[in-house]
Design an enzyme around this catalytic site. Structure first.
Site, short mmCIF file in Angstrom:
data_model
loop_
_atom_site.label_atom_id
_atom_site.label_comp_id
_atom_site.label_asym_id
_atom_site.label_seq_id
_atom_site.Cartn_x
_atom_site.Cartn_y
_atom_site.Cartn_z
N TYR A 195 0.89 -1.21 -0.14
CA TYR A 195 -0.04 0.13 -0.16
C TYR A 195 0.83 1.21 -0.05
CZ TYR A 195 -3.54 3.42 1.51
OH TYR A 195 -4.29 4.32 1.63
N LYS A 237 4.08 8.74 8.92
CA LYS A 237 3.80 8.45 10.26
C LYS A 237 4.80 8.82 11.37
CE LYS A 237 1.01 4.76 8.27
NZ LYS A 237 1.22 4.22 7.15
N ASP A 245 9.47 2.98 0.02
CA ASP A 245 8.54 3.38 0.60
C ASP A 245 8.48 3.08 2.14
OD1 ASP A 245 6.17 4.45 1.95
OD2 ASP A 245 4.64 3.56 0.49
#
Ligand SMILES: *Cc1c(COP(=O)(O)O)cnc(C)c1O
Length: 428
Positions: free
Chosen positions: A143, A266, A238
């Site tokens: 994702y 995050k 990522d």
């Protein structure tokens, strides 16, 4: 008692799609309504009815210091007094950029954005602008946020709800995205041999956390580095989830891989909305205004977000931080593994740093297909029983979990004890 949560969910469903501002929060796949959270401190979250839960979601990754850490709260209070947004450069933006560059080895220059989605979306625009090519290769079950080109065989909520793609994403946008199985070195070589000269970039979660927890096998990342180099494509790691999580320097420091670009999110915002993308100086020079690839943001580099990010990075850079966190996680994962073995429940548990995952399958999970062999009935029961016992986990089999610095050894042991009981019930 979750009467207040229920009443809030009723209210929310009228005014917010599905009652939530991000799909997996709705807890649909585990057959229940979401808990509305009132506040959180340290290792615990408290719902609207005043129930306390030991939290292993950590806001889906950012809260590595635990909730509302005093040192971050203190800098936030100061930042609020100084003004919450200027739309002009500040010294704090340089401070955070310097901290990131000093911490993540492959990053020479970094641009701040407001989310992981913005980071990955901008990084592939840059890769395409830099190479003059369109094709993006990703991996099934990974994702990379919700930008159009990534909604092909995607992980996280897309995997949880078993969605093939998304209406509203034109074929013209995804025709330049190729998704192939994670950890499949032969497939990578085959695809790159056939069309490497058209590939702008390969983007990958260096440790996957959005199809559950999957580690890269053998020389997977090394082959990605070799193949991209050979064909003049860029390698984007990522690290929105793994950055500052699996190790201070991210997954790239564990596997000794130097990507061309890295995306972050995050933890970098310490619980405030921040994302970032950075890498080789010559590539980053293509970003506007130093170059022609456009990318902008009204609230990018926001002073509150920068303050929280800087203080969080300072805290995690203190000596011994990752050793202590890693030990706690190893202890928890060992306990969960033993609990499943004792109950005779087919289960695979693994971790990296303070990120971990558990599948109800006997096989060693290497990709999304393997992950799907997990017994979802077991997961649903496990999730709901753990919650009833006060353990807050992500409401999906296809998500990773996190331990924070605020979790005590006693809390880890309590979690193991509860899991042992719940696993025995599963077997029974
Ligand atoms: C969470 C995540 C994203 C998206 O970040 P948002 O802040 O939710 O937009 C992208 N990539 C990975 C690997 C993630 O875990």
């Amino acid at each position: 008692m979750v009467t207040k949560s229920k009443a809030l969910f009723d209210r929310a469903q009228v005014v917010i799609p599905g009652g939530v501002n991000s799909p997996v929060r709705a807890c649909k796949s585990v057959g229940r309504d979401p808990l509305f959270i009132d506040r959180a401190k340290g290792s615990k979250v408290y719902d609207a009815d005043g129930n306390a839960y030991l939290d292993y979601v950590g806001s889906w990754g950012p809260m590595i210091l635990g909730h509302a850490p005093e040192r971050v709260n203190a800098v936030l209070r100061t930042a609020i007094e100084n003004g919450t947004s200027f739309g002009a450069p500040t010294e704090m933006e340089i401070d955070l950029a310097e901290l990131v560059i000093d911490t993540v080895k492959s990053v020479d220059v970094v641009r701040m954005v407001n989310s992981g989605t913005e980071a990955t979306m901008s990084a592939i625009r840059l890769a395409r602008g830099f190479t003059g090519r369109d094709l993006v290769i990703k991996f099934d079950g990974c994702y990379h946020g919700h930008a159009d080109p990534f909604l092909v065989a995607a992980g996280s909520g897309v995997a949880t709800f078993n969605i093939a793609g998304s209406p509203g994403v034109p074929e013209a946008t995804t025709q330049h995205t190729l998704s192939i199985p994670y950890n499949d070195i032969d497939k990578v070589r085959e695809v790159m041999t056939a069309m490497g000269d058209k590939v702008a970039c390969i983007i990958v979660e260096p440790i996957a956390g959005n199809m559950g927890f999957v580690k890269p096998k053998n020389d997977f990342l090394k082959v990605l580095r070799e193949e991209t180099e050979k064909h003049g494509s860029l390698l984007i790691l990522d690290e929105v989830m793994t950055g500052f999580r699996v190790a201070l320097g991210g997954a790239q420091s564990i596997f000794d891989i130097t990507p061309d670009l890295t995306t972050l999110g995050k933890i970098i915002g310490g619980g405030l909305p921040v994302g970032a993308y950075g890498g080789r100086a010559d590539i980053m020079a293509h970003i506007s205004p130093s170059g022609p690839v456009y990318q902008a943001g009204t609230l990018s580099g926001n002073p509150l977000a920068m303050a929280a990010g800087i203080e969080t990075l300072k805290a995690i850079r203190e000596p011994g931080f990752y050793e202590a966190l890693g030990e706690k996680t190893t202890r928890l994962v060992g306990g969960l593994r033993a609990a499943a073995a004792k109950a005779g429940v087919p289960c695979t548990v693994d971790s990296a740093g303070s990120m971990f995952g558990l599948y109800f399958t006997g096989m060693d999970v290497a990709n999304f297909e393997d992950a799907k062999t997990s017994n979802l009935d077991y997961f649903t029961t496990y999730y709901n029983r753990m919650l009833e016992e006060g353990i807050y986990l992500a409401p999906s089999q296809f998500e990773a979990a996190f331990v924070s610095a605020a979790h005590s050894d006693e809390e880890i042991d309590t979690t193991i004890k509860i899991a042992t009981k719940v696993m025995a019930e599963l077997a029974g």
